[in-house]
Design a protein around this motif. Structure first.
Motif, PDB file in Angstrom:
ATOM      1  N   GLY A 149      73.357 -11.732  39.874  1.00  0.00           N
ATOM      2  CA  GLY A 149      72.486 -12.892  40.025  1.00  0.00           C
ATOM      3  C   GLY A 149      71.945 -13.473  38.739  1.00  0.00           C
ATOM      4  N   VAL A 150      72.802 -13.590  37.710  1.00  0.00           N
ATOM      5  CA  VAL A 150      72.341 -14.173  36.443  1.00  0.00           C
ATOM      6  C   VAL A 150      72.801 -15.627  36.273  1.00  0.00           C
ATOM      7  CG1 VAL A 150      72.134 -11.970  35.253  1.00  0.00           C
ATOM      8  CG2 VAL A 150      74.335 -13.189  35.206  1.00  0.00           C
ATOM      9  N   LEU A 151      73.548 -16.144  37.248  1.00  0.00           N
ATOM     10  CA  LEU A 151      73.977 -17.539  37.239  1.00  0.00           C
ATOM     11  C   LEU A 151      73.574 -18.163  38.564  1.00  0.00           C
ATOM     12  CD1 LEU A 151      75.740 -19.533  35.400  1.00  0.00           C
ATOM     13  CD2 LEU A 151      77.517 -19.151  37.119  1.00  0.00           C
ATOM     14  N   ASN A 152      72.920 -19.312  38.506  1.00  0.00           N
ATOM     15  CA  ASN A 152      72.428 -19.974  39.717  1.00  0.00           C
ATOM     16  C   ASN A 152      73.581 -20.715  40.399  1.00  0.00           C
ATOM     17  OD1 ASN A 152      70.808 -20.978  41.710  1.00  0.00           O
ATOM     18  ND2 ASN A 152      69.484 -22.178  40.364  1.00  0.00           N
ATOM     19  N   ALA A 153      74.427 -19.949  41.088  1.00  0.00           N
ATOM     20  CA  ALA A 153      75.630 -20.493  41.711  1.00  0.00           C
ATOM     21  C   ALA A 153      75.939 -19.725  42.985  1.00  0.00           C
ATOM     22  CB  ALA A 153      76.808 -20.404  40.753  1.00  0.00           C
ATOM     23  N   LYS A 154      76.579 -20.418  43.928  1.00  0.00           N
ATOM     24  CA  LYS A 154      77.006 -19.796  45.173  1.00  0.00           C
ATOM     25  C   LYS A 154      78.385 -20.338  45.543  1.00  0.00           C
ATOM     26  CE  LYS A 154      74.551 -23.226  48.033  1.00  0.00           C
ATOM     27  NZ  LYS A 154      73.485 -23.418  49.043  1.00  0.00           N
ATOM     28  N   PRO A 155      79.138 -19.613  46.393  1.00  0.00           N
ATOM     29  CA  PRO A 155      80.493 -20.073  46.744  1.00  0.00           C
ATOM     30  C   PRO A 155      80.466 -21.252  47.699  1.00  0.00           C
ATOM     31  CG  PRO A 155      79.917 -18.126  48.012  1.00  0.00           C
ATOM     32  CD  PRO A 155      78.792 -18.323  47.042  1.00  0.00           C
ATOM     33  N   VAL A 156      81.506 -22.068  47.636  1.00  0.00           N
ATOM     34  CA  VAL A 156      81.611 -23.173  48.588  1.00  0.00           C
ATOM     35  C   VAL A 156      82.178 -22.689  49.920  1.00  0.00           C
ATOM     36  CG1 VAL A 156      81.900 -24.869  46.744  1.00  0.00           C
ATOM     37  CG2 VAL A 156      83.932 -23.865  47.804  1.00  0.00           C
ATOM     38  N   SER A 157      82.809 -21.514  49.917  1.00  0.00           N
ATOM     39  CA  SER A 157      83.395 -20.959  51.140  1.00  0.00           C
ATOM     40  C   SER A 157      83.465 -19.449  51.024  1.00  0.00           C
ATOM     41  CB  SER A 157      84.808 -21.520  51.360  1.00  0.00           C
ATOM     42  OG  SER A 157      85.471 -20.842  52.425  1.00  0.00           O
ATOM     43  N   SER A 158      83.380 -18.772  52.144  1.00  0.00           N
ATOM     44  CA  SER A 158      83.521 -17.313  52.158  1.00  0.00           C
ATOM     45  C   SER A 158      84.984 -16.898  52.050  1.00  0.00           C
ATOM     46  CB  SER A 158      82.918 -16.736  53.440  1.00  0.00           C
ATOM     47  OG  SER A 158      83.589 -17.259  54.581  1.00  0.00           O
ATOM     48  N   LYS A 159      85.896 -17.834  52.218  1.00  0.00           N
ATOM     49  CA  LYS A 159      87.330 -17.549  52.095  1.00  0.00           C
ATOM     50  C   LYS A 159      87.729 -17.682  50.629  1.00  0.00           C
ATOM     51  CE  LYS A 159      88.436 -19.115  56.772  1.00  0.00           C
ATOM     52  NZ  LYS A 159      89.276 -20.021  57.606  1.00  0.00           N
ATOM     53  N   TYR A 206      95.223 -18.883  37.147  1.00  0.00           N
ATOM     54  CA  TYR A 206      94.166 -18.716  38.150  1.00  0.00           C
ATOM     55  C   TYR A 206      94.581 -17.611  39.105  1.00  0.00           C
ATOM     56  CZ  TYR A 206      91.264 -19.662  42.250  1.00  0.00           C
ATOM     57  OH  TYR A 206      90.401 -19.538  43.306  1.00  0.00           O
ATOM     58  N   ALA A 207      93.634 -16.764  39.528  1.00  0.00           N
ATOM     59  CA  ALA A 207      93.945 -15.665  40.443  1.00  0.00           C
ATOM     60  C   ALA A 207      92.748 -15.380  41.349  1.00  0.00           C
ATOM     61  CB  ALA A 207      94.341 -14.415  39.664  1.00  0.00           C
ATOM     62  N   ASN A 208      92.554 -16.260  42.323  1.00  0.00           N
ATOM     63  CA  ASN A 208      91.492 -16.079  43.329  1.00  0.00           C
ATOM     64  C   ASN A 208      90.087 -16.112  42.743  1.00  0.00           C
ATOM     65  OD1 ASN A 208      93.278 -15.661  45.627  1.00  0.00           O
ATOM     66  ND2 ASN A 208      93.740 -13.664  44.734  1.00  0.00           N
ATOM     67  N   GLY A 209      89.884 -16.824  41.658  1.00  0.00           N
ATOM     68  CA  GLY A 209      88.565 -16.915  41.054  1.00  0.00           C
ATOM     69  C   GLY A 209      87.584 -17.689  41.916  1.00  0.00           C
ATOM     70  N   PRO A 210      86.292 -17.563  41.646  1.00  0.00           N
ATOM     71  CA  PRO A 210      85.278 -18.214  42.475  1.00  0.00           C
ATOM     72  C   PRO A 210      85.287 -19.729  42.351  1.00  0.00           C
ATOM     73  CG  PRO A 210      84.267 -17.186  40.557  1.00  0.00           C
ATOM     74  CD  PRO A 210      85.688 -16.749  40.564  1.00  0.00           C
ATOM     75  N   VAL A 211      85.099 -20.387  43.480  1.00  0.00           N
ATOM     76  CA  VAL A 211      84.885 -21.834  43.528  1.00  0.00           C
ATOM     77  C   VAL A 211      83.416 -22.017  43.881  1.00  0.00           C
ATOM     78  CG1 VAL A 211      85.535 -24.011  44.608  1.00  0.00           C
ATOM     79  CG2 VAL A 211      87.265 -22.226  44.252  1.00  0.00           C
ATOM     80  N   ILE A 212      82.638 -22.555  42.962  1.00  0.00           N
ATOM     81  CA  ILE A 212      81.180 -22.523  43.100  1.00  0.00           C
ATOM     82  C   ILE A 212      80.558 -23.905  43.262  1.00  0.00           C
ATOM     83  CG2 ILE A 212      80.936 -20.360  41.831  1.00  0.00           C
ATOM     84  CD1 ILE A 212      79.994 -22.105  39.397  1.00  0.00           C
ATOM     85  N   GLN A 213      79.327 -23.854  43.696  1.00  0.00           N
ATOM     86  CA  GLN A 213      78.439 -25.003  43.757  1.00  0.00           C
ATOM     87  C   GLN A 213      77.053 -24.519  43.328  1.00  0.00           C
ATOM     88  OE1 GLN A 213      77.798 -26.314  47.856  1.00  0.00           O
ATOM     89  NE2 GLN A 213      78.278 -24.249  48.593  1.00  0.00           N
ATOM     90  N   ALA A 222      78.512 -12.445  38.546  1.00  0.00           N
ATOM     91  CA  ALA A 222      77.385 -13.138  37.914  1.00  0.00           C
ATOM     92  C   ALA A 222      76.572 -13.975  38.892  1.00  0.00           C
ATOM     93  CB  ALA A 222      77.903 -14.044  36.794  1.00  0.00           C
ATOM     94  N   CYS A 223      77.203 -14.452  39.958  1.00  0.00           N
ATOM     95  CA  CYS A 223      76.589 -15.469  40.818  1.00  0.00           C
ATOM     96  C   CYS A 223      75.411 -14.936  41.629  1.00  0.00           C
ATOM     97  CB  CYS A 223      77.631 -16.049  41.771  1.00  0.00           C
ATOM     98  SG  CYS A 223      78.902 -17.012  40.943  1.00  0.00           S
ATOM     99  N   SER A 224      74.476 -15.832  41.877  1.00  0.00           N
ATOM    100  CA  SER A 224      73.290 -15.478  42.661  1.00  0.00           C
ATOM    101  C   SER A 224      73.557 -15.527  44.163  1.00  0.00           C
ATOM    102  CB  SER A 224      72.140 -16.434  42.326  1.00  0.00           C
ATOM    103  OG  SER A 224      72.502 -17.774  42.632  1.00  0.00           O
ATOM    104  N   GLY A 225      74.707 -16.075  44.561  1.00  0.00           N
ATOM    105  CA  GLY A 225      74.973 -16.281  45.980  1.00  0.00           C
ATOM    106  C   GLY A 225      75.573 -15.107  46.715  1.00  0.00           C
ATOM    107  N   TYR A 226      75.623 -13.934  46.090  1.00  0.00           N
ATOM    108  CA  TYR A 226      76.143 -12.732  46.731  1.00  0.00           C
ATOM    109  C   TYR A 226      75.072 -11.647  46.717  1.00  0.00           C
ATOM    110  CZ  TYR A 226      80.712 -14.934  46.180  1.00  0.00           C
ATOM    111  OH  TYR A 226      81.763 -15.804  46.243  1.00  0.00           O
ATOM    112  N   SER A 227      74.899 -10.970  47.831  1.00  0.00           N
ATOM    113  CA  SER A 227      73.868  -9.933  47.911  1.00  0.00           C
ATOM    114  C   SER A 227      74.158  -8.785  46.949  1.00  0.00           C
ATOM    115  CB  SER A 227      73.781  -9.391  49.345  1.00  0.00           C
ATOM    116  OG  SER A 227      75.031  -8.831  49.749  1.00  0.00           O
ATOM    117  N   TRP A 228      75.438  -8.584  46.621  1.00  0.00           N
ATOM    118  CA  TRP A 228      75.825  -7.484  45.735  1.00  0.00           C
ATOM    119  C   TRP A 228      75.938  -7.924  44.268  1.00  0.00           C
ATOM    120  CZ3 TRP A 228      80.156  -9.573  43.767  1.00  0.00           C
ATOM    121  CH2 TRP A 228      80.953 -10.379  44.587  1.00  0.00           C
ATOM    122  N   GLY A 229      75.763  -9.197  43.978  1.00  0.00           N
ATOM    123  CA  GLY A 229      75.921  -9.683  42.615  1.00  0.00           C
ATOM    124  C   GLY A 229      74.745  -9.326  41.721  1.00  0.00           C
TER     125      GLY A 229
END
Length: 258
Positions: free
Chosen positions: A131-141, A172-179, A122-129
């Protein structure tokens, strides 16, 4: 007295009765859910969501492939759900055309629920997403680990999810941590629950998960988006969350007003 009534009086009463029935029908409309099942989906998400929604009287679930979505099948649905696995692989299954169809669907008023991998998608912060949620990851890890963590549901989250506000454990199982993301044409998301503990294995940064959104909602065009980083559908005591989320993103819930 009956003999003095107009001859079409009973036809009039029948018309009124039919109108009342139709109003009732409008409130009991079946919510049509498309549940994505294709390459990139893994784990218990699809069978568990199917089971939970199958217990409802107002929600109907159909499994969809990436090719079907790319072909425009979402026009027949009210809500689309993407569960766990790999967000990037789900994106590949959709293809560029399928991702565009998901965006169009939400923009025109459809509902989107993303759980774990589906939340990444859903996130807008991935080129492959999509992009319906205005969110990006806090880390690439992203490989933070799997296990129970503590979240805290706020009052808005309680209203939407039908769960009580306060702290509780969730899988929890490696879900996104967003900002917050950088998209000026997408409204900011609204947090519904926050992580209060974290997993930080495999060299992932410590501290960034605590107090970040575990559940959030947003809008994209005319549509609604529900983001879930953890797995409430696989957590005891949280069975009502997914049906409640479906009703909210579809606009049919009592808590549908923002």
């Amino acid at each position: 007295m009956i003999g003095f009534m107009p001859k079409n009086f009973f036809r009039f009463l029948a018309t009124i009765a039919l109108a009342v029935q139709c109003v009732g029908c409008a409130h009991s409309k079946t919510i049509r859910v498309g549940l994505f099942k294709d390459a990139g989906v893994a784990g218990k998400g699809v069978p568990r969501v199917t089971e939970l929604l199958g217990k409802t009287d107002d929600i109907q679930v159909t499994l969809l492939s990436g090719n079907e979505i790319a072909a425009g099948v979402l026009t027949n649905f009210d809500v689309v759900i993407f569960t766990g696995g790999s967000g990037s692989k789900q994106a590949a299954s959709l293809g560029e055309k399928g991702r565009g169809e998901v965006r169009r669907f939400v923009r025109e008023g459809g509902g989107y629920i993303g759980i774990c991998a589906g939340a990444y998608l859903a996130c807008s912060g991935y080129s492959w997403g999509v992009g319906v949620l205005n969110a990006k990851p806090v880390s690439s890890k992203w490989a933070r680990g799997t296990g129970d963590v503590e979240i805290e549901i706020n009052s808005k989250g309680a209203s939407l999810t039908s769960l009580p506000s306060g702290k509780r454990d969730v899988l929890y199982a490696n879900g996104p941590v967003i900002q917050p993301g950088d998209e000026k044409d997408i409204p900011a998301y609204e947090s519904l629950a926050f992580f209060r503990t974290e997993l930080a294995k495999n060299g992932t940064p410590e501290g960034v998960m605590i107090d970040s959104p575990a559940l959030a909602r947003g809008s994209y065009g005319k549509g609604r988006v529900l983001f879930s980083s953890p797995h409430p559908e696989q957590t005891r005591g949280m069975d009502d969350l997914i049906p409640s989320a479906v009703r909210w993103v579809s606009g049919t819930a009592a808590s549908a007003s923002r």
